[in-house]
Design a protein around this motif. Structure first.
Motif, PDB file in Angstrom:
ATOM      1  N   ASN A  92     -12.335  -0.601   3.254  1.00  9.55           N
ATOM      2  CA  ASN A  92     -10.972  -0.058   3.183  1.00  9.55           C
ATOM      3  C   ASN A  92     -10.075  -0.641   4.277  1.00  9.55           C
ATOM      4  N   LEU A  93     -10.711  -1.247   5.290  1.00 12.23           N
ATOM      5  CA  LEU A  93      -9.950  -1.640   6.474  1.00 12.23           C
ATOM      6  C   LEU A  93      -9.884  -3.151   6.628  1.00 12.23           C
ATOM      7  N   PHE A  94      -8.834  -3.608   7.288  1.00  8.91           N
ATOM      8  CA  PHE A  94      -8.734  -5.020   7.648  1.00  8.91           C
ATOM      9  C   PHE A  94      -9.515  -5.231   8.949  1.00  8.91           C
ATOM     10  N   ALA A  95     -10.477  -6.161   8.892  1.00 11.51           N
ATOM     11  CA  ALA A  95     -11.413  -6.342  10.003  1.00 11.51           C
ATOM     12  C   ALA A  95     -10.733  -6.796  11.289  1.00 11.51           C
ATOM     13  N   HIS A  96      -9.603  -7.518  11.140  1.00 15.32           N
ATOM     14  CA  HIS A  96      -8.974  -8.088  12.328  1.00 15.32           C
ATOM     15  C   HIS A  96      -7.897  -7.174  12.918  1.00 15.32           C
ATOM     16  N   LEU A  97      -7.688  -6.030  12.288  1.00 15.69           N
ATOM     17  CA  LEU A  97      -6.666  -5.108  12.793  1.00 15.69           C
ATOM     18  C   LEU A  97      -7.320  -3.898  13.455  1.00 15.69           C
ATOM     19  N   SER A  98      -6.636  -3.381  14.485  1.00  9.38           N
ATOM     20  CA  SER A  98      -7.164  -2.211  15.193  1.00  9.38           C
ATOM     21  C   SER A  98      -7.053  -0.966  14.320  1.00  9.38           C
ATOM     22  N   VAL A  99      -7.670   0.090  14.800  1.00  7.17           N
ATOM     23  CA  VAL A  99      -7.603   1.376  14.108  1.00  7.17           C
ATOM     24  C   VAL A  99      -6.151   1.779  13.874  1.00  7.17           C
ATOM     25  N   GLU A 100      -5.341   1.737  14.934  1.00  7.30           N
ATOM     26  CA  GLU A 100      -3.964   2.221  14.761  1.00  7.30           C
ATOM     27  C   GLU A 100      -3.151   1.310  13.839  1.00  7.30           C
ATOM     28  N   GLN A 101      -3.465   0.010  13.870  1.00  8.04           N
ATOM     29  CA  GLN A 101      -2.756  -0.902  12.954  1.00  8.04           C
ATOM     30  C   GLN A 101      -3.181  -0.648  11.500  1.00  8.04           C
ATOM     31  N   ASN A 102      -4.473  -0.433  11.298  1.00  4.28           N
ATOM     32  CA  ASN A 102      -4.932  -0.137   9.942  1.00  4.28           C
ATOM     33  C   ASN A 102      -4.270   1.129   9.397  1.00  4.28           C
ATOM     34  N   VAL A 103      -4.111   2.113  10.261  1.00  2.00           N
ATOM     35  CA  VAL A 103      -3.435   3.343   9.823  1.00  2.00           C
ATOM     36  C   VAL A 103      -1.951   3.066   9.609  1.00  2.00           C
ATOM     37  N   GLY A 104      -1.371   2.258  10.514  1.00  2.00           N
ATOM     38  CA  GLY A 104       0.057   1.944  10.429  1.00  2.00           C
ATOM     39  C   GLY A 104       0.443   1.264   9.121  1.00  2.00           C
ATOM     40  N   LEU A 105      -0.511   0.534   8.524  1.00  2.00           N
ATOM     41  CA  LEU A 105      -0.223  -0.112   7.238  1.00  2.00           C
ATOM     42  C   LEU A 105       0.162   0.910   6.166  1.00  2.00           C
ATOM     43  N   GLY A 106      -0.273   2.136   6.359  1.00  2.00           N
ATOM     44  CA  GLY A 106       0.101   3.194   5.414  1.00  2.00           C
ATOM     45  C   GLY A 106       1.594   3.499   5.465  1.00  2.00           C
ATOM     46  N   ARG A 107       2.220   3.128   6.566  1.00  2.00           N
ATOM     47  CA  ARG A 107       3.663   3.350   6.732  1.00  2.00           C
ATOM     48  C   ARG A 107       4.478   2.110   6.419  1.00  2.00           C
ATOM     49  N   SER A 108       3.962   0.960   6.894  1.00  2.00           N
ATOM     50  CA  SER A 108       4.719  -0.281   6.751  1.00  2.00           C
ATOM     51  C   SER A 108       3.753  -1.449   6.604  1.00  2.00           C
ATOM     52  N   PRO A 109       3.798  -2.160   5.470  1.00  3.28           N
ATOM     53  CA  PRO A 109       2.908  -3.301   5.278  1.00  3.28           C
ATOM     54  C   PRO A 109       3.121  -4.395   6.310  1.00  3.28           C
ATOM     55  N   SER A 110       4.307  -4.450   6.918  1.00  4.20           N
ATOM     56  CA  SER A 110       4.577  -5.467   7.936  1.00  4.20           C
ATOM     57  C   SER A 110       4.345  -4.923   9.343  1.00  4.20           C
ATOM     58  N   LEU A 111       3.913  -3.672   9.419  1.00  2.00           N
ATOM     59  CA  LEU A 111       3.662  -3.008  10.709  1.00  2.00           C
ATOM     60  C   LEU A 111       4.906  -2.942  11.599  1.00  2.00           C
ATOM     61  N   LEU A 151      -8.884   7.785   5.811  1.00  2.00           N
ATOM     62  CA  LEU A 151      -8.242   9.074   5.515  1.00  2.00           C
ATOM     63  C   LEU A 151      -6.986   9.276   6.375  1.00  2.00           C
ATOM     64  N   ALA A 152      -7.026   8.771   7.593  1.00  2.00           N
ATOM     65  CA  ALA A 152      -5.815   8.863   8.432  1.00  2.00           C
ATOM     66  C   ALA A 152      -4.681   8.078   7.775  1.00  2.00           C
ATOM     67  N   ARG A 153      -5.025   6.949   7.183  1.00  2.00           N
ATOM     68  CA  ARG A 153      -3.992   6.154   6.492  1.00  2.00           C
ATOM     69  C   ARG A 153      -3.449   6.919   5.283  1.00  2.00           C
ATOM     70  N   VAL A 154      -4.349   7.621   4.567  1.00  2.00           N
ATOM     71  CA  VAL A 154      -3.904   8.470   3.453  1.00  2.00           C
ATOM     72  C   VAL A 154      -2.897   9.509   3.960  1.00  2.00           C
ATOM     73  N   LEU A 155      -3.208  10.079   5.131  1.00  3.58           N
ATOM     74  CA  LEU A 155      -2.317  11.101   5.698  1.00  3.58           C
ATOM     75  C   LEU A 155      -0.924  10.543   5.969  1.00  3.58           C
ATOM     76  N   VAL A 156      -0.852   9.366   6.575  1.00  2.00           N
ATOM     77  CA  VAL A 156       0.487   8.850   6.921  1.00  2.00           C
ATOM     78  C   VAL A 156       1.222   8.305   5.694  1.00  2.00           C
ATOM     79  N   ARG A 157       0.456   7.875   4.664  1.00  2.00           N
ATOM     80  CA  ARG A 157       1.114   7.403   3.436  1.00  2.00           C
ATOM     81  C   ARG A 157       1.736   8.565   2.663  1.00  2.00           C
ATOM     82  N   ASP A 158       0.992   9.687   2.683  1.00  2.00           N
ATOM     83  CA  ASP A 158       1.522  10.919   2.091  1.00  2.00           C
ATOM     84  C   ASP A 158       1.983  10.723   0.651  1.00  2.00           C
TER      85      ASP A 158
END
Ligand SMILES: Nc1ncnc2c1ncn2[C@@H]1O[C@H](COP(=O)(O)OP(=O)(O)OP(=O)(O)O)[C@@H](O)[C@H]1O
Length: 258
Positions: A92-111, A151-158
């Motif tokens: 589910n996650l991008f291997a080269h991105l941190s936890v917070e960046q992976n979650v941030g993708l739920g808000r903005s694909p360009s971070l 699941l955190a990404r699901v939360l921020v995508r809402d």
């Protein structure tokens, strides 16, 4: 059991006489998933559970029929435009991105994240027990923690619809229960419509109110999880979960003609 809780933000999902094929594997789905409910999708390996979710998510287009989400026809809409989040068993996650960046993708694909986005990410990480792990890469997490990030990404995508494709299948029983409770908590708060593919009867019983049973690329039966597990499901369901035969089909479980 969590159901119909929260703000009722979920929307209905309907597969209206949808047909699809992978080569010789044919699928014909006709089913409605009630807004704001958690529905377990069960069935033998190869019966089409992931295919059904892929049709809802838009990863596969129907050959005929329509996919409706919240009453809108999304049959030809690209996945990114559908009001849906999805969590798979892994990757589910991008291997080269941190936890917070992976979650941030739920808000903005360009971070490109505004202050409010960052606050939402911090909150989601705290809620999923990941505070302090923001800078880690996925490989520095356990399997359970990686699913928490998803699941955190699901939360921020809402989004009003959540598709779960055996998301906790590789986790041990106690951890799986924790994760299911997390999903039930999110559902109680947000009231999204959840389609939950699982092979584990106890997982379906723990969080799902309704159950859809697939066989051979079609819906074989629909009913309440309680009825299914009380032995009222079709014999194929009892065989599938390993329970003994016998028992009449409940009138509350609609058996589909295939
Ligand atoms: N991308 C694909 N290309 C060709 N055939 C596919 C593809 N994906 C799935 N299939 C076939 O479609 C059928 C249904 O697959 P699907 O993954 O939907 O089943 P499932 O019920 O989710 O199974 P499992 O419980 O094993 O995950 C299987 O026969 C599978 O081999």
């Amino acid at each position: 059991m969590s159901d119909e809780a929260g703000g009722g933000k979920g929307v209905s999902v309907r597969l209206d006489k949808v047909s699809f094929s992978y080569g010789e594997a044919l699928f014909a789905f006709d089913a409605e998933f009630t807004a704001g409910q958690i529905t377990a999708i069960m069935g033998p390996s190869g019966s089409g559970k992931s295919t059904l979710l892929n049709l809802v998510a838009g990863f596969e287009p129907p050959r005929s029929g329509r996919v409706l989400i919240g009453g809108a026809d999304v049959s030809t809409a690209p996945p990114a435009t559908r009001p849906v989040s999805m969590v798979f068993q892994e990757n589910n996650l991008f291997a080269h991105l941190s936890v917070e960046q992976n979650v941030g993708l739920g808000r903005s694909p360009s971070l490109r994240l505004a202050e409010a986005d960052r606050a939402a990410i911090t909150d989601a990480l705290a809620r999923t027990g990941l505070a302090g792990k923001e800078k880690r890469l996925p490989r520095e997490l356990s399997g359970g923690e990686r699913q928490r990030v998803a699941l955190a990404r699901v939360l921020v995508r809402d989004r009003p619809v959540l598709l779960l494709d055996e998301p906790f299948a590789s986790l041990g029983p106690a951890l799986r229960d924790d994760m299911l409770d997390l999903v039930a908590g999110l559902h109680a708060e947000r009231g999204m419509t959840v389609l939950f593919v699982t092979h584990q009867p106890q997982d379906a019983r723990r969080i799902a109110r309704r159950l859809v049973f697939l066989e051979n690329g079609a819906v074989a039966a629909i009913g309440t999880a309680d009825d299914f597990f009380a032995g009222a499901g079709p014999e194929a369901f009892r065989r599938y979960i390993g329970a003994g035969g016998g028992g009449a089909l409940s009138r509350d479980i609609a058996r589909k003609r295939t």
